[in-house]
Design an enzyme around this catalytic site. Structure first.
Site, PDB file in Angstrom:
ATOM      1  N   LYS A  77      43.821 -38.232 -41.186  1.00  0.00           N
ATOM      2  CA  LYS A  77      42.566 -38.962 -40.981  1.00  0.00           C
ATOM      3  C   LYS A  77      41.698 -38.241 -39.954  1.00  0.00           C
ATOM      4  O   LYS A  77      42.204 -37.693 -38.971  1.00  0.00           O
ATOM      5  CB  LYS A  77      42.884 -40.389 -40.512  1.00  0.00           C
ATOM      6  N   SER A 152      39.767 -48.895 -42.480  1.00  0.00           N
ATOM      7  CA  SER A 152      38.945 -47.702 -42.345  1.00  0.00           C
ATOM      8  C   SER A 152      39.608 -46.429 -42.862  1.00  0.00           C
ATOM      9  O   SER A 152      38.950 -45.406 -43.032  1.00  0.00           O
ATOM     10  CB  SER A 152      38.560 -47.503 -40.870  1.00  0.00           C
ATOM     11  N   SER A 176      43.480 -51.305 -40.736  1.00  0.00           N
ATOM     12  CA  SER A 176      42.884 -50.108 -41.338  1.00  0.00           C
ATOM     13  C   SER A 176      43.842 -49.190 -42.082  1.00  0.00           C
ATOM     14  O   SER A 176      43.404 -48.277 -42.766  1.00  0.00           O
ATOM     15  CB  SER A 176      42.141 -49.291 -40.274  1.00  0.00           C
TER      16      SER A 176
END
Length: 486
Positions: A77, A152, A176
Site C-alpha cells: 500500500k 482505504s 480499511s
C-alpha cells in the site's frame, strides 16, 4: 504462463525444486499485472526493473528451503514508506516524494525474500471507505467494475482478488483492510494494535492505524503475518510480546469453541441478504462443533461518532507537517508565508482529507474539546469494556464485516454520512485495539459478503483457527471473478 492460482506454499515447492526460477515467477506476475491493470487500477506504480533485479539476485544465491515467502512477489500500500520508490499515500501533496528510508515492515519483507513489485492504490491518506478518494485514479471492484472496491486499502484488495499478486499489505484505521477484503472476496486481517510496527507508515490516526496482510486464503494470511510481526524500538506503540507461529492452530478442531454473536451487529442498517449469509455461516460453525450464542455490545452503536472525532482529531495533528516547505507539493504564485501554507494545503489535499482536518480541528478547539474529544475518549473506554466483558466468556465474536455488499461507484460520494456508516461494524475493533479478520462467507446479488471474526488481544491464532476451519469446509474462497482467469 500464470501461476496466480497457486498458493505460496505450492510456489515455494516449485522454486525449491527448481521447476521455476524466482525471475520466471516475477515475470509471470508482471504479465498478470499488465493484463488486469487497465480494468481495475490497483497499482499506482509497478517497480518492474527493481523487482526483476531482486529476483535475479535471489536465484543467484538460491532459494531458502526454510522460508516459504522467498522469491514471492508482494504489493505494498502506498502509505507504507519504501526507500527509493515514490510513496504518495495517493495524495497530490506527496507527489514525487521518494523516501530515503524503509518502513520496518518493508525491511521485514526483504529479509524474508519477498519482492516488492509495486505500490498500491488507496484512498488519499487512508481516508475513505470506497477507494474513490485517491487523488490519482479510483480502483474498481474486481467482481463488477461499476462497483466500489472498498477502502482505504482498495488496491491491496483488488490486486489480490484479481490474481495480480498472491500477497499484499494494507493498513486498517477503521476497517480499511477488512472492508475491501469483504467487498472483493478475499481474506484480510487487522492485527492487534502494536503487533506490527507502524514505523514508516504515513500516519492518519496514530492510536488506531495498524498494518496487516491481505491474501486469497487464511493460511497465506497467517504466513504473511509471521513475516511482518514483532517488536520495533523505532515505534513507541509497538508491543514487546512474543510472536507465535500464526499458522500453529490452523487445521485444529473447533469443537467446544465459544463464539459470541452481538445482536447489535444484525440490527438496523444491515442488509437482509448480508444478514442471511452471516447467520448461515454461524450455523455452519455450529455444525463444526462451535457453541454460538447471542450477546450484547451496547456501546458499539456510538462507534462511528467516537471514531470520526478521535480519528479526525489525530489526523488534523498528524497532517500539520505537510506545509509546502519541507517536502511535498508547494503552491506557486504566493504572496507571503501564510499564503504558502493555505494554498499548498488547499491545492495539495483532496476534499475528504480537508473535511477531516476541519472536523478534527473543530473537535480539538477550546470550546469543543471537553464536549467532543474528551467525551469520545470516555465512550471509547466503554466500548473497550464491552468487548472485555464478552471475552470473559467467549473465545471469538462473529458478525458481518460490512452492513452491505459493494455499492455503485459514485453512489455515496456526495453523502459522507452514508459512506462513514459503511464502517459501522469494523470501527469498534480499532477503537478497542483488537485483532479482526474478514473472510469470504457468501454472496449477495453476485457480490462477495465477508464474515468478521474478532479475537482477544494478541490472539490472532484462534482467529486463524476458526477462519481456517470455516474455509476448509466451504468453497466461497475458491470462487473467482471473471477477471482472475484473463
Amino acid at each position: 504462463m500464470s501461476y496466480n492460482n497457486k498458493s505460496i506454499k505450492e510456489l515455494h515447492e516449485l522454486l525449491v525444486n527448481k521447476e521455476i526460477s524466482a525471475l520466471e515467477l516475477t515475470k509471470a506476475t508482471l504479465s498478470d499485472i499488465q493484463a488486469r491493470e487497465p480494468q481495475i487500477d490497483a497499482f499506482l506504480k509497478v517497480t518492474e526493473e527493481k523487482a526483476l533485479k531482486e529476483a535475479a539476485a535471489i536465484d543467484a544465491r538460491g532459494i531458502n528451503p526454510d522460508v516459504v515467502t522467498d522469491g514471492i512477489s508482494i504489493g505494498v500500500k502506498d502509505n507504507i514508506v519504501t526507500e527509493g520508490i515514490e510513496t504518495t499515500a495517493a495524495s497530490k501533496i506527496l507527489g514525487g516524494w521518494i523516501p530515503p528510508y524503509n518502513a520496518t515492515v518493508a525491511n521485514k519483507l526483504s529479509q524474508s525474500g519477498l519482492i516488492t513489485i509495486g505500490k498500491l492504490n488507496m484512498d488519499e491518506f487512508a481516508m475513505g471507505g470506497s477507494g474513490e478518494n485517491s487523488s490519482i485514479k479510483p480502483t474498481k471492484n474486481v467482481w463488477d467494475q461499476t462497483k466500489v472496491p472498498g477502502g482505504s486499502s482498495s488496491g491491496s484488495a483488488a490486486s489480490v482478488a484479481s490474481g495480480e499478486v498472491r500477497l499484499s499489505l494494507g493498513s486498517d484505521t477503521g476497517g480499511s483492510i477488512r472492508q475491501p477484503a469483504a467487498f472483493n472476496g478475499i481474506v484480510g486481517l487487522k492485527p492487534t494494535y502494536g503487533r506490527v510496527s507502524r514505523f514508516g507508515l504515513i500516519a492518519f490516526a496514530s492510536s488506531l492505524d495498524q498494518i496487516g496482510p491481505l491474501t486469497p486464503t487464511v493460511e497465506e494470511n497467517a504466513q504473511l503475518l509471521n513475516v511482518i510481526s514483532g517488536f520495533d524500538k523505532n515505534d513507541s506503540t509497538s508491543s514487546n510480546v512474543s510472536v507465535p507461529d500464526f499458522t500453529s492452530k490452523i487445521g485444529q478442531d473447533i469443537k467446544g469453541m465459544k463464539i459470541a454473536l452481538p445482536k447489535e451487529y444484525f440490527g438496523e442498517g444491515i442488509d437482509e441478504k448480508v444478514k442471511e449469509q452471516i447467520l448461515a455461516a454461524a450455523k455452519h460453525l455450529e455444525k463444526l462443533g462451535a457453541i454460538v450464542e447471542e450477546v450484547s455490545l451496547p456501546h458499539s452503536k456510538y462507534g462511528v461518532a467516537v471514531y470520526y472525532i478521535i480519528a479526525s482529531s489525530e489526523a488534523s495533528s498528524n497532517l500539520q507537517r505537510f506545509d509546502g516547505i519541507r517536502y511535498g507539493y508547494r503552491a506557486q504564485d504566493i504572496k507571503n508565508l501564510e499564503d504558502l501554507y493555505v494554498k499548498s494545503r488547499s491545492e495539495g489535499f483532496g476534499p475528504e482529507v480537508q473535511r477531516r482536518i476541519m472536523l478534527g480541528t473543530f473537535s480539538l478547539s477550546a470550546g469543543s474539546y471537553d464536549k467532543h474529544f474528551k467525551k469520545a475518549g470516555q465512550v471509547r473506554t466503554l466500548i473497550i469494556n464491552d468487548f472485555a466483558k464478552v471475552f470473559e466468556k467467549y473465545d471469538l465474536i462473529l458478525g458481518p464485516t460490512t452492513p452491505t455488499a459493494a455499492w455503485d461507484l459514485g453512489a455515496r460520494v456526495d453523502d459522507p454520512i452514508s459512506m462513514y456508516l459503511a464502517d459501522l461494524l469494523t470501527i469498534p475493533v480499532n477503537l478497542a485495539g483488537l485483532p479482526g479478520i474478514s473472510i469470504p462467507a457468501g454472496f449477495a446479488d453476485g457480490l462477495p459478503v465477508g464474515m468478521q471474526l474478532i479475537g482477544k488481544r494478541y490472539d490472532e491464532e484462534t482467529i486463524y483457527q476458526v477462519a481456517a476451519a470455516f474455509e476448509a469446509t466451504t468453497d466461497f474462497h475458491k470462487k473467482q471473478p471473471i477477471i482472475f482467469g484473463k
